[in-house]
Motif scaffolding. Structure first.
Motif, mmCIF file in Angstrom:
data_model
loop_
_atom_site.group_PDB
_atom_site.id
_atom_site.type_symbol
_atom_site.label_atom_id
_atom_site.label_comp_id
_atom_site.label_asym_id
_atom_site.label_seq_id
_atom_site.Cartn_x
_atom_site.Cartn_y
_atom_site.Cartn_z
ATOM 1 N N LYS A 61 0.852 -0.865 0.344
ATOM 2 C CA LYS A 61 -0.061 0.026 0.071
ATOM 3 C C LYS A 61 0.892 0.998 -0.328
ATOM 4 C CE LYS A 61 -4.395 -1.844 0.969
ATOM 5 N NZ LYS A 61 -5.498 -1.408 1.774
ATOM 6 N N GLU A 62 1.705 1.052 -1.087
ATOM 7 C CA GLU A 62 2.682 2.595 -0.426
ATOM 8 C C GLU A 62 3.290 2.302 -2.375
ATOM 9 O OE1 GLU A 62 5.416 1.787 2.294
ATOM 10 O OE2 GLU A 62 6.336 4.429 1.864
ATOM 11 N N SER A 85 -3.697 4.041 0.817
ATOM 12 C CA SER A 85 -2.467 4.004 0.216
ATOM 13 C C SER A 85 -2.114 4.977 0.782
ATOM 14 C CB SER A 85 -2.552 3.501 -1.726
ATOM 15 O OG SER A 85 -3.018 2.176 -1.901
ATOM 16 N N THR A 86 -0.780 4.925 0.979
ATOM 17 C CA THR A 86 0.454 6.032 1.050
ATOM 18 C C THR A 86 1.098 6.330 -0.417
ATOM 19 O OG1 THR A 86 0.790 6.093 3.215
ATOM 20 C CG2 THR A 86 2.233 7.053 2.380
ATOM 21 N N THR A 120 4.410 13.495 0.530
ATOM 22 C CA THR A 120 3.031 12.501 1.468
ATOM 23 C C THR A 120 1.696 12.652 1.388
ATOM 24 O OG1 THR A 120 5.605 11.437 1.193
ATOM 25 C CG2 THR A 120 3.590 10.186 2.584
ATOM 26 N N GLN A 121 0.922 12.156 1.008
ATOM 27 C CA GLN A 121 -0.234 11.460 0.792
ATOM 28 C C GLN A 121 -0.626 10.046 1.732
ATOM 29 O OE1 GLN A 121 -2.016 13.745 2.508
ATOM 30 N NE2 GLN A 121 -4.363 13.005 2.022
ATOM 31 N N THR A 122 -1.701 9.885 1.815
ATOM 32 C CA THR A 122 -2.169 8.696 2.845
ATOM 33 C C THR A 122 -4.054 8.802 2.366
ATOM 34 O OG1 THR A 122 -0.326 8.120 4.233
ATOM 35 C CG2 THR A 122 -2.262 6.600 4.895
ATOM 36 N N HIS A 124 -7.430 7.491 3.352
ATOM 37 C CA HIS A 124 -7.668 6.527 3.200
ATOM 38 C C HIS A 124 -9.360 6.145 3.341
ATOM 39 C CE1 HIS A 124 -4.678 6.476 7.200
ATOM 40 N NE2 HIS A 124 -4.497 7.987 6.664
#
Ligand code: CUA
Length: 151
Positions: A61-62, A85-86, A120-122, A124
């Motif tokens: 998930k990256e 995902s990040t 960088t952004q996750t 959700h």
């Protein structure tokens, strides 16, 4: 006679002051803001990783998204990642200053030619995230948009 001496001294002081401020402005202008990495905006297409923009899975998930901004589009368009995902965005501009705002997130970057911006952004929540250029960049500015799909 002493008048001449004082005139010379004050003229010298003014020159020194002008050199000092000029140098300071030059040094400030040259220094990358916040120690950002630099890149030749004319040759973005030939410099890794921007010679191959796109999305790469780098972990569970990256993802890494290498993206260029140009009048008046984002490359790649319509990025898609699974929920949770990040995403590490690596961004640069090929021409003028653009914006990189992901609506409904805190992401709001200024993307400058000559500099590489890392964000960088996750993600959700699943959904379609609108990506906008929020820096006026010319006649097509209002059409400069894309999406990130989180599913
Ligand atoms: Cu690009 Cu506005």
């Amino acid at each position: 006679k002493s008048e001449k001496v004082w005139l010379t001294i004050s003229f010298g002081m003014i020159m020194l002051f002008m050199i000092a401020t000029g140098y300071q402005a030059f040094a400030l202008g040259m220094a990358p803001p916040g120690g950002m990495e630099t890149i030749d905006p004319q040759r973005v297409d030939q410099i890794a990783p921007f010679d191959n923009p796109g999305i790469t899975k780098i972990g569970e998930k990256e993802y890494e998204v290498v993206m260029t901004l140009q009048l008046f589009s984002f490359t790649p368009m319509n990025v898609e990642v699974p929920a949770g995902s990040t995403v590490h965005f690596r961004l640069t501009s090929k021409d003028v200053v653009h914006g990189f705002q992901i609506v409904n997130t805190n992401v709001n970057g200024m993307i400058m030619p000559g500099y590489i911006t890392d964000i960088t952004q996750t993600f959700h929540e699943p959904g379609e995230y609108l990506v906008l250029c929020n820096e006026y960049c010319g006649v097509g500015h209002q059409f400069m948009a894309t999406t990130i799909t989180v599913k």
